[in-house]
Design a protein around this motif. Structure first.
Motif, mmCIF file in Angstrom:
data_model
loop_
_atom_site.group_PDB
_atom_site.id
_atom_site.type_symbol
_atom_site.label_atom_id
_atom_site.label_comp_id
_atom_site.label_asym_id
_atom_site.label_seq_id
_atom_site.Cartn_x
_atom_site.Cartn_y
_atom_site.Cartn_z
ATOM 1 N N ASN A 78 -4.108 -9.066 23.085
ATOM 2 C CA ASN A 78 -4.920 -8.170 23.897
ATOM 3 C C ASN A 78 -4.996 -8.735 25.303
ATOM 4 O OD1 ASN A 78 -5.696 -6.276 21.829
ATOM 5 N ND2 ASN A 78 -6.928 -7.921 20.969
ATOM 6 N N ILE A 89 -12.305 -5.465 25.547
ATOM 7 C CA ILE A 89 -11.485 -5.099 24.396
ATOM 8 C C ILE A 89 -12.149 -5.747 23.194
ATOM 9 C CG2 ILE A 89 -9.252 -5.292 23.246
ATOM 10 C CD1 ILE A 89 -7.942 -5.403 26.022
ATOM 11 N N ASN A 95 -3.578 -4.308 22.636
ATOM 12 C CA ASN A 95 -4.308 -3.400 23.515
ATOM 13 C C ASN A 95 -4.314 -3.953 24.933
ATOM 14 O OD1 ASN A 95 -5.253 -1.507 21.463
ATOM 15 N ND2 ASN A 95 -6.416 -3.254 20.710
ATOM 16 N N ILE A 106 -11.820 -0.734 25.352
ATOM 17 C CA ILE A 106 -11.024 -0.394 24.176
ATOM 18 C C ILE A 106 -11.711 -1.064 23.000
ATOM 19 C CG2 ILE A 106 -8.809 -0.620 22.989
ATOM 20 C CD1 ILE A 106 -7.439 -0.639 25.735
ATOM 21 N N TYR A 111 -2.167 -1.151 20.091
ATOM 22 C CA TYR A 111 -1.331 -0.716 21.213
ATOM 23 C C TYR A 111 -1.915 0.459 21.992
ATOM 24 C CZ TYR A 111 1.727 -3.988 18.973
ATOM 25 O OH TYR A 111 2.223 -5.128 18.404
ATOM 26 N N ASN A 112 -3.211 0.410 22.229
ATOM 27 C CA ASN A 112 -3.868 1.387 23.091
ATOM 28 C C ASN A 112 -3.835 0.859 24.521
ATOM 29 O OD1 ASN A 112 -4.858 3.270 21.024
ATOM 30 N ND2 ASN A 112 -6.061 1.512 20.345
ATOM 31 N N GLN A 113 -3.757 1.777 25.509
ATOM 32 C CA GLN A 113 -3.703 1.369 26.909
ATOM 33 C C GLN A 113 -4.584 2.244 27.775
ATOM 34 O OE1 GLN A 113 0.282 1.423 28.473
ATOM 35 N NE2 GLN A 113 0.639 -0.671 27.796
ATOM 36 N N GLU A 127 -4.374 4.203 17.374
ATOM 37 C CA GLU A 127 -3.177 3.489 17.812
ATOM 38 C C GLU A 127 -2.336 4.334 18.753
ATOM 39 O OE1 GLU A 127 -1.292 2.445 14.150
ATOM 40 O OE2 GLU A 127 -0.412 4.402 13.878
ATOM 41 N N THR A 130 -3.369 6.591 25.004
ATOM 42 C CA THR A 130 -3.252 6.198 26.413
ATOM 43 C C THR A 130 -4.135 7.062 27.288
ATOM 44 O OG1 THR A 130 -0.940 5.587 26.064
ATOM 45 C CG2 THR A 130 -1.639 5.894 28.332
#
Length: 182
Positions: A78, A89, A95, A106, A111-113, A127, A130
């Protein structure tokens, strides 16, 4: 208090080790210390203060903070980037809160952005979600592969999968389901 304390009296970091490996590092700074827990490779970039990494990380998948008052609760890989001051986060893996994205959050997931300039945006989990550039105050509640595109401020996707709020569609929301777009 007073003369009874555990710590240092010089301007050097204090480390707590378990089985010879660093488990917690307290880095001094007059504006507030950094607390770095978990894997010994986790890092707060030099010159940053008030940052916290509570734990997590592993070989090749460190947690890192490059922003003042940034906080990572745990998980692995992260990253909170430069000028994402006050961002959080909670955990999960992979992330990222990108530069110039102050007070973004977050919660977890994978894999969130939140992309540069999406100030005060939130992704609760899920997941591959964005929030793109300049989509301030946008929220994705979870699900997978949901996107709020650039300049779509004050918007929300509650969940579901592959939903999109397109560029400049401010004040919009999608309640869930799949493959919906505004």
């Amino acid at each position: 208090a007073g003369t009874h304390f555990l710590g240092t009296t010089d301007n050097q970091s204090l480390e707590f080790k378990v089985n010879g490996a660093r488990a917690l590092r307290v880095e001094p700074n007059v504006n507030g210390p950094n607390l770095i827990g978990g894997y010994a490779g986790n890092l707060v970039v030099a010159g940053i203060y008030g940052a916290t990494i509570a734990g997590g990380g592993t070989v090749g998948y460190i947690n890192s903070v490059s922003a003042f008052w940034g906080s990572i609760g745990g998980g692995y890989y992260n990253t909170i980037y430069t000028n994402a001051n006050g961002s959080v986060i909670g955990g999960g893996g992979g992330n990222a809160i990108l530069p110039n994205t102050e007070y973004a959050t977050i919660g977890g997931g994978l894999y969130n952005q939140i992309i540069s300039g999406a100030r005060r945006a939130t992704i609760d989990g899920g997941e591959y979600n964005t929030i793109q550039s300049q989509a301030g105050y946008a929220t994705i509640g979870g699900g997978a592969n949901n996107t709020i595109q650039g300049d779509a401020s004050l918007t929300a996707i509650v969940g579901g999968y592959s939903n999109t709020i397109q560029t400049n569609a401010t004040h919009s929301s999608i309640g869930g389901g799949g493959h919906n777009w505004i």
